[in-house]
Design an enzyme around this catalytic site. Structure first.
Site, PDB file in Angstrom:
ATOM      1  N   TYR A 185       8.636  -6.707  -7.426  1.00  0.00           N
ATOM      2  CA  TYR A 185       9.221  -8.041  -7.579  1.00  0.00           C
ATOM      3  C   TYR A 185       9.134  -8.776  -6.258  1.00  0.00           C
ATOM      4  O   TYR A 185       9.902  -8.491  -5.338  1.00  0.00           O
ATOM      5  CB  TYR A 185      10.672  -7.940  -8.066  1.00  0.00           C
ATOM      6  CG  TYR A 185      10.763  -7.220  -9.393  1.00  0.00           C
ATOM      7  CD1 TYR A 185      10.476  -7.887 -10.587  1.00  0.00           C
ATOM      8  CD2 TYR A 185      11.074  -5.869  -9.445  1.00  0.00           C
ATOM      9  CE1 TYR A 185      10.505  -7.210 -11.794  1.00  0.00           C
ATOM     10  CE2 TYR A 185      11.109  -5.190 -10.649  1.00  0.00           C
ATOM     11  CZ  TYR A 185      10.827  -5.866 -11.827  1.00  0.00           C
ATOM     12  OH  TYR A 185      10.845  -5.189 -13.026  1.00  0.00           O
ATOM     13  N   LYS A 231       2.290 -13.174 -14.640  1.00  0.00           N
ATOM     14  CA  LYS A 231       2.766 -13.884 -15.823  1.00  0.00           C
ATOM     15  C   LYS A 231       4.081 -14.589 -15.498  1.00  0.00           C
ATOM     16  O   LYS A 231       4.281 -15.760 -15.825  1.00  0.00           O
ATOM     17  CB  LYS A 231       2.960 -12.852 -16.933  1.00  0.00           C
ATOM     18  CG  LYS A 231       3.416 -13.393 -18.242  1.00  0.00           C
ATOM     19  CD  LYS A 231       3.609 -12.243 -19.213  1.00  0.00           C
ATOM     20  CE  LYS A 231       4.551 -12.653 -20.322  1.00  0.00           C
ATOM     21  NZ  LYS A 231       5.200 -11.535 -20.965  1.00  0.00           N
ATOM     22  N   TYR A 243     -11.627   7.297 -12.896  1.00  0.00           N
ATOM     23  CA  TYR A 243     -11.854   6.057 -12.150  1.00  0.00           C
ATOM     24  C   TYR A 243     -12.540   5.012 -13.035  1.00  0.00           C
ATOM     25  O   TYR A 243     -12.033   3.904 -13.210  1.00  0.00           O
ATOM     26  CB  TYR A 243     -12.722   6.373 -10.935  1.00  0.00           C
ATOM     27  CG  TYR A 243     -13.011   5.200 -10.027  1.00  0.00           C
ATOM     28  CD1 TYR A 243     -12.025   4.697  -9.177  1.00  0.00           C
ATOM     29  CD2 TYR A 243     -14.270   4.605  -9.995  1.00  0.00           C
ATOM     30  CE1 TYR A 243     -12.305   3.627  -8.322  1.00  0.00           C
ATOM     31  CE2 TYR A 243     -14.550   3.548  -9.149  1.00  0.00           C
ATOM     32  CZ  TYR A 243     -13.564   3.065  -8.309  1.00  0.00           C
ATOM     33  OH  TYR A 243     -13.837   2.011  -7.472  1.00  0.00           O
ATOM     34  N   ASP A 259       0.848  -1.191   0.000  1.00  0.00           N
ATOM     35  CA  ASP A 259       0.000   0.000   0.000  1.00  0.00           C
ATOM     36  C   ASP A 259       0.887   1.246   0.000  1.00  0.00           C
ATOM     37  O   ASP A 259       1.967   1.238   0.577  1.00  0.00           O
ATOM     38  CB  ASP A 259      -0.879   0.008   1.260  1.00  0.00           C
ATOM     39  CG  ASP A 259      -2.189   0.755   1.041  1.00  0.00           C
ATOM     40  OD1 ASP A 259      -3.247   0.117   1.093  1.00  0.00           O
ATOM     41  OD2 ASP A 259      -2.147   1.980   0.814  1.00  0.00           O
TER      42      ASP A 259
END
Ligand SMILES: NC(=O)c1ccc[n+]([C@@H]2O[C@H](COP(=O)([O-])OP(=O)(O)OC[C@H]3O[C@@H](n4cnc5c(N)ncnc54)[C@H](O)[C@@H]3O)[C@@H](O)[C@H]2O)c1
Length: 323
Positions: free
Chosen positions: A66, A107, A147, A35
């Site tokens: 990462y 991915k 938004y 956050d």
């Protein structure tokens, strides 16, 4: 036997994210909360900081991340107009660059990912209630566009990553949710009414109060999100999650006044532009695929939320929420 997983929750210090962290930890998982504290607060997760299975990382999702995880709940994004209109460019970046970054991570890791999308992708709907197959009616240059269109593009990215890279995705279209840890003064109707009622201030109704909304209690929503994440890989959504019960805004004000025992009176102000008149999800798909529907009554949910705000106002009587 439950399967232990490492789970990333972006926006984990926010209203929904912090309750989701609670739920995932209680189920025995390791939780990484990411956050940037734009609208989230450390108070929402302070009780988790000593838990060895909980980790907090201050990070802005518009930059790559990462980490090694098995699942991601992507909730990072300011959710109320007052907050997301402060910096519309950053709001769109959070949805779009944020999605690209977490999808790229998935991915690489072959992780599963859930997107917290929104009923706002339906805009000011001309179909009522809204089923998932409805494409929406969004003003692409209006004050809510940063938004709405950001979230729409995020959905597109989720489906493109699935199509192109076989990323395992889930897309939840979340409708109005309320409960403890909502922001105090962010302009959302439930928190507004409760705080105004508790302070004995006039309760502001925009328009004639005849516009309707459906309100889902936070515990029900978190249960819905976790159920969606646990569906088979071939089920992606998008799936509506929200309450099918519709109340008028004027009716909500009356219920809040009754439950708080407040002497507040209602006052009327003009309806902001692009504010939908009516919104209610069609949750047939959630019932069918997840066996899910909200179970908390509006009175019970509001009572718990009122108790939360009473405590907050007791501790911070002059508190005015900031972005
Ligand atoms: N609450 C609702 O009724 C509702 C309805 C529809 C969709 N949603 C979606 O659910 C998610 C959570 O909403 P919420 O109500 O808990 O809102 P919230 O504002 O309480 O939580 C959002 C969290 O994301 C964090 N955040 C914002 N930008 C970030 C960034 N660039 N990098 C990292 N963190 C960032 C904020 O600090 C905050 O902790 C959002 O994606 C929102 O769009 C919520």
């Amino acid at each position: 036997m439950h399967l232990h997983r490492r789970i990333l929750v972006t926006g984990g210090a926010g209203f929904l994210g912090s309750s989701l962290c609670d739920r995932l930890l209680a189920a025995g998982h390791d939780v990484l909360c990411v956050d940037n504290f734009f609208t989230g607060t450390k108070d929402n997760i302070a009780h988790l900081l000593g838990n060895p299975h909980f980790e907090l990382l201050r990070h802005d999702v518009t930059f790559p991340l990462y980490v090694e995880v098995d699942e991601i709940y992507n909730l990072a994004c300011p959710a109320s107009p007052i907050h997301y209109q402060v910096d519309p460019v950053q709001t769109t970046k959070t949805s779009v660059h944020g999605a690209i970054n977490v999808l790229g991570l998935c991915k690489r890791l072959k992780a599963k990912i859930l997107q917290a999308s929104t009923s706002e992708i339906y805009g000011d709907p001309v179909v009522h209630p809204q089923p998932e197959r409805y494409w929406g009616n969004v003003n692409p240059i209006g004050p809510r566009a940063c938004y709405d269109e950001g979230k729409r593009c995020a959905e597109t990215l989720f489906f493109s990553y699935r199509q192109q890279y076989r990323v395992r995705i889930k897309v939840a279209r979340i409708f109005n949710t309320y409960g403890p840890r909502m922001h105090m003064n962010d302009g959302r109707v439930v928190s507004n009414f409760i705080v105004q009622a508790l302070r004995g201030e006039p309760i502001t109704l925009y328009g004639d109060g005849g516009q309707t909304r459906s309100f889902c209690y936070v515990d029900d929503m978190v249960h819905g999100l976790v159920s969606l994440m646990n569906t088979e890989d071939d089920f992606t959504g998008p799936i509506n999650l929200g309450s099918a019960g519709e109340v008028t805004i004027a009716g909500l004000a009356e219920t809040v006044i009754a439950l708080t025992g407040s002497k507040s009176k209602t006052v009327h102000k003009p309806l902001p532009s692009d504010d939908p008149r009516q919104r209610r999800p069609d949750i047939a798909l959630a019932r069918e695929k997840l066996g899910w529907e909200p179970t908390t009554t509006l009175e019970n949910g509001l009572s718990k939320t009122i108790a939360y705000f009473e405590e907050l106002l007791r501790r911070h009587p002059r508190h005015v929420a900031s972005a």
